[in-house]
Write a protein that holds these residues in place. Structure first.
Motif, PDB file in Angstrom:
ATOM      1  N   ASP A 160     -10.725  52.189 -31.606  1.00 40.02           N
ATOM      2  CA  ASP A 160     -11.338  52.483 -30.310  1.00 40.02           C
ATOM      3  C   ASP A 160     -10.306  52.745 -29.213  1.00 40.02           C
ATOM      4  O   ASP A 160     -10.660  52.986 -28.060  1.00 40.02           O
ATOM      5  CB  ASP A 160     -12.294  51.363 -29.891  1.00 40.02           C
ATOM      6  CG  ASP A 160     -11.599  50.029 -29.653  1.00 40.02           C
ATOM      7  OD1 ASP A 160     -10.349  49.961 -29.677  1.00 40.02           O
ATOM      8  OD2 ASP A 160     -12.318  49.030 -29.435  1.00 40.02           O
ATOM      9  N   GLY A 161      -9.005  52.694 -29.569  1.00 42.09           N
ATOM     10  CA  GLY A 161      -7.950  52.987 -28.604  1.00 42.09           C
ATOM     11  C   GLY A 161      -7.361  51.772 -27.921  1.00 42.09           C
ATOM     12  O   GLY A 161      -6.300  51.856 -27.310  1.00 42.09           O
ATOM     13  N   ASP A 162      -8.047  50.630 -27.988  1.00 42.15           N
ATOM     14  CA  ASP A 162      -7.481  49.400 -27.439  1.00 42.15           C
ATOM     15  C   ASP A 162      -6.354  48.911 -28.342  1.00 42.15           C
ATOM     16  O   ASP A 162      -6.181  49.407 -29.457  1.00 42.15           O
ATOM     17  CB  ASP A 162      -8.551  48.317 -27.302  1.00 42.15           C
ATOM     18  CG  ASP A 162      -9.410  48.494 -26.054  1.00 42.15           C
ATOM     19  OD1 ASP A 162      -8.985  49.209 -25.132  1.00 42.15           O
ATOM     20  OD2 ASP A 162     -10.502  47.904 -26.019  1.00 42.15           O
ATOM     21  N   THR A 163      -5.610  47.951 -27.864  1.00 38.83           N
ATOM     22  CA  THR A 163      -4.497  47.424 -28.648  1.00 38.83           C
ATOM     23  C   THR A 163      -4.755  45.981 -29.026  1.00 38.83           C
ATOM     24  O   THR A 163      -5.555  45.283 -28.391  1.00 38.83           O
ATOM     25  CB  THR A 163      -3.173  47.518 -27.866  1.00 38.83           C
ATOM     26  OG1 THR A 163      -3.259  46.719 -26.689  1.00 38.83           O
ATOM     27  CG2 THR A 163      -2.848  48.963 -27.509  1.00 38.83           C
ATOM     28  N   GLU A 164      -4.062  45.546 -30.063  1.00 39.40           N
ATOM     29  CA  GLU A 164      -4.144  44.154 -30.485  1.00 39.40           C
ATOM     30  C   GLU A 164      -2.785  43.727 -31.009  1.00 39.40           C
ATOM     31  O   GLU A 164      -2.009  44.541 -31.511  1.00 39.40           O
ATOM     32  CB  GLU A 164      -5.234  43.944 -31.534  1.00 39.40           C
ATOM     33  CG  GLU A 164      -5.065  44.764 -32.798  1.00 39.40           C
ATOM     34  CD  GLU A 164      -6.282  44.716 -33.711  1.00 39.40           C
ATOM     35  OE1 GLU A 164      -7.312  44.130 -33.336  1.00 39.40           O
ATOM     36  OE2 GLU A 164      -6.205  45.274 -34.806  1.00 39.40           O
ATOM     37  N   LEU A 165      -2.492  42.444 -30.872  1.00 38.16           N
ATOM     38  CA  LEU A 165      -1.223  41.877 -31.291  1.00 38.16           C
ATOM     39  C   LEU A 165      -1.429  41.110 -32.588  1.00 38.16           C
ATOM     40  O   LEU A 165      -2.358  40.313 -32.699  1.00 38.16           O
ATOM     41  CB  LEU A 165      -0.697  40.934 -30.207  1.00 38.16           C
ATOM     42  CG  LEU A 165       0.692  40.370 -30.410  1.00 38.16           C
ATOM     43  CD1 LEU A 165       1.737  41.468 -30.271  1.00 38.16           C
ATOM     44  CD2 LEU A 165       0.959  39.272 -29.398  1.00 38.16           C
ATOM     45  N   HIS A 166      -0.569  41.370 -33.570  1.00 39.48           N
ATOM     46  CA  HIS A 166      -0.582  40.604 -34.811  1.00 39.48           C
ATOM     47  C   HIS A 166       0.764  39.919 -34.953  1.00 39.48           C
ATOM     48  O   HIS A 166       1.761  40.357 -34.372  1.00 39.48           O
ATOM     49  CB  HIS A 166      -0.892  41.519 -36.004  1.00 39.48           C
ATOM     50  CG  HIS A 166      -2.314  42.001 -35.984  1.00 39.48           C
ATOM     51  ND1 HIS A 166      -3.351  41.283 -36.527  1.00 39.48           N
ATOM     52  CD2 HIS A 166      -2.859  43.123 -35.454  1.00 39.48           C
ATOM     53  CE1 HIS A 166      -4.478  41.947 -36.342  1.00 39.48           C
ATOM     54  NE2 HIS A 166      -4.207  43.068 -35.689  1.00 39.48           N
ATOM     55  N   PHE A 167       0.800  38.851 -35.730  1.00 40.66           N
ATOM     56  CA  PHE A 167       1.973  37.996 -35.733  1.00 40.66           C
ATOM     57  C   PHE A 167       2.218  37.342 -37.090  1.00 40.66           C
ATOM     58  O   PHE A 167       1.369  37.370 -37.985  1.00 40.66           O
ATOM     59  CB  PHE A 167       1.807  36.886 -34.681  1.00 40.66           C
ATOM     60  CG  PHE A 167       0.827  35.813 -35.117  1.00 40.66           C
ATOM     61  CD1 PHE A 167       1.271  34.638 -35.689  1.00 40.66           C
ATOM     62  CD2 PHE A 167      -0.535  36.009 -34.972  1.00 40.66           C
ATOM     63  CE1 PHE A 167       0.372  33.664 -36.109  1.00 40.66           C
ATOM     64  CE2 PHE A 167      -1.445  35.033 -35.386  1.00 40.66           C
ATOM     65  CZ  PHE A 167      -0.991  33.860 -35.956  1.00 40.66           C
ATOM     66  N   HIS A 168       3.365  36.715 -37.187  1.00 36.60           N
ATOM     67  CA  HIS A 168       3.685  35.782 -38.259  1.00 36.60           C
ATOM     68  C   HIS A 168       4.551  34.709 -37.620  1.00 36.60           C
ATOM     69  O   HIS A 168       5.511  35.030 -36.910  1.00 36.60           O
ATOM     70  CB  HIS A 168       4.440  36.462 -39.406  1.00 36.60           C
ATOM     71  CG  HIS A 168       4.736  35.525 -40.526  1.00 36.60           C
ATOM     72  ND1 HIS A 168       3.857  35.313 -41.569  1.00 36.60           N
ATOM     73  CD2 HIS A 168       5.800  34.714 -40.756  1.00 36.60           C
ATOM     74  CE1 HIS A 168       4.380  34.423 -42.397  1.00 36.60           C
ATOM     75  NE2 HIS A 168       5.554  34.050 -41.920  1.00 36.60           N
TER      76      HIS A 168
END
Length: 193
Positions: A160-168
């Protein structure tokens, strides 16, 4: 399911930034091109907290216990937006049915590697109740406040064009920090060739 949405927010603008599905709001979009969260990236930035990061000893072999020989650590450090040492400031449980989750509020202490650390004084990691880190957060919820992790982060774009943060998240110790610095330095050396 390893597709867990995670949020990136600043402490000043945290009110109203949480969106459906864990995406950061449009106001948080970045001008740089971002990859989609798919394929090998879901393995590297798996939204997990290593058991050793909370003191669970898995009796690893000498080779497994050496962060410098961990190819996933090396790759996370080289392709991630940043690696930071971050302290857990808040742990919040949300018990809203399908939206049930934990939110970890982290305060960066030191940037170890990368050019795009989380913006602001704080950033949040959103952990779904069925995600890989959920059991650790659930079982250590009252002992996470003040704990420091080495956090590998990367921002992704959603359809949808929004961003998200993924991590470890890895243990905060000298061996891990040194391995990250060595991997980042090696990555910079090979990128300039």
């Amino acid at each position: 399911m390893r597709f867990l949405p995670i949020l990136l927010t600043s402490s000043i603008a945290s009110v109203g930034m949480f969106g459906c599905g864990g995406a950061a709001s449009s106001a948080n979009k970045t001008a740089r091109p971002l990859p989609a969260y798919s394929g090998h990236a879901t393995e590297l930035f798996d939204d997990d907290i290593e058991p050793r990061a909370v003191g669970i000893d898995l009796s690893l072999s000498q080779a497994q216990a050496n962060p410098r020989s961990d190819s996933a650590l090396r790759e996370r450090a080289q392709v991630g937006d940043a690696v930071v040492r971050a302290r857990v400031d808040t742990v919040t449980a949300k018990n809203d049915g399908v939206d049930a989750r934990y939110d970890l509020g982290l305060r960066p202490i030191e940037k170890i590697a990368g050019e795009h650390p989380p913006a602001g004084e704080n950033f949040n990691l959103r952990i779904e109740r069925t995600g890989p880190a959920a059991n650790i957060v659930k079982n250590f919820q009252n002992r996470l406040h003040g704990r420091i992790f080495v956090v590998f982060v990367r921002e992704f774009v959603r359809p949808d064009g929004d961003t998200e943060l993924h991590f470890h998240a890895a243990p905060d110790n000298k061996d891990v920090v040194d391995a990250v610095r060595a991997a980042a330095a090696f990555g910079e050396g090979t990128a300039s060739k």
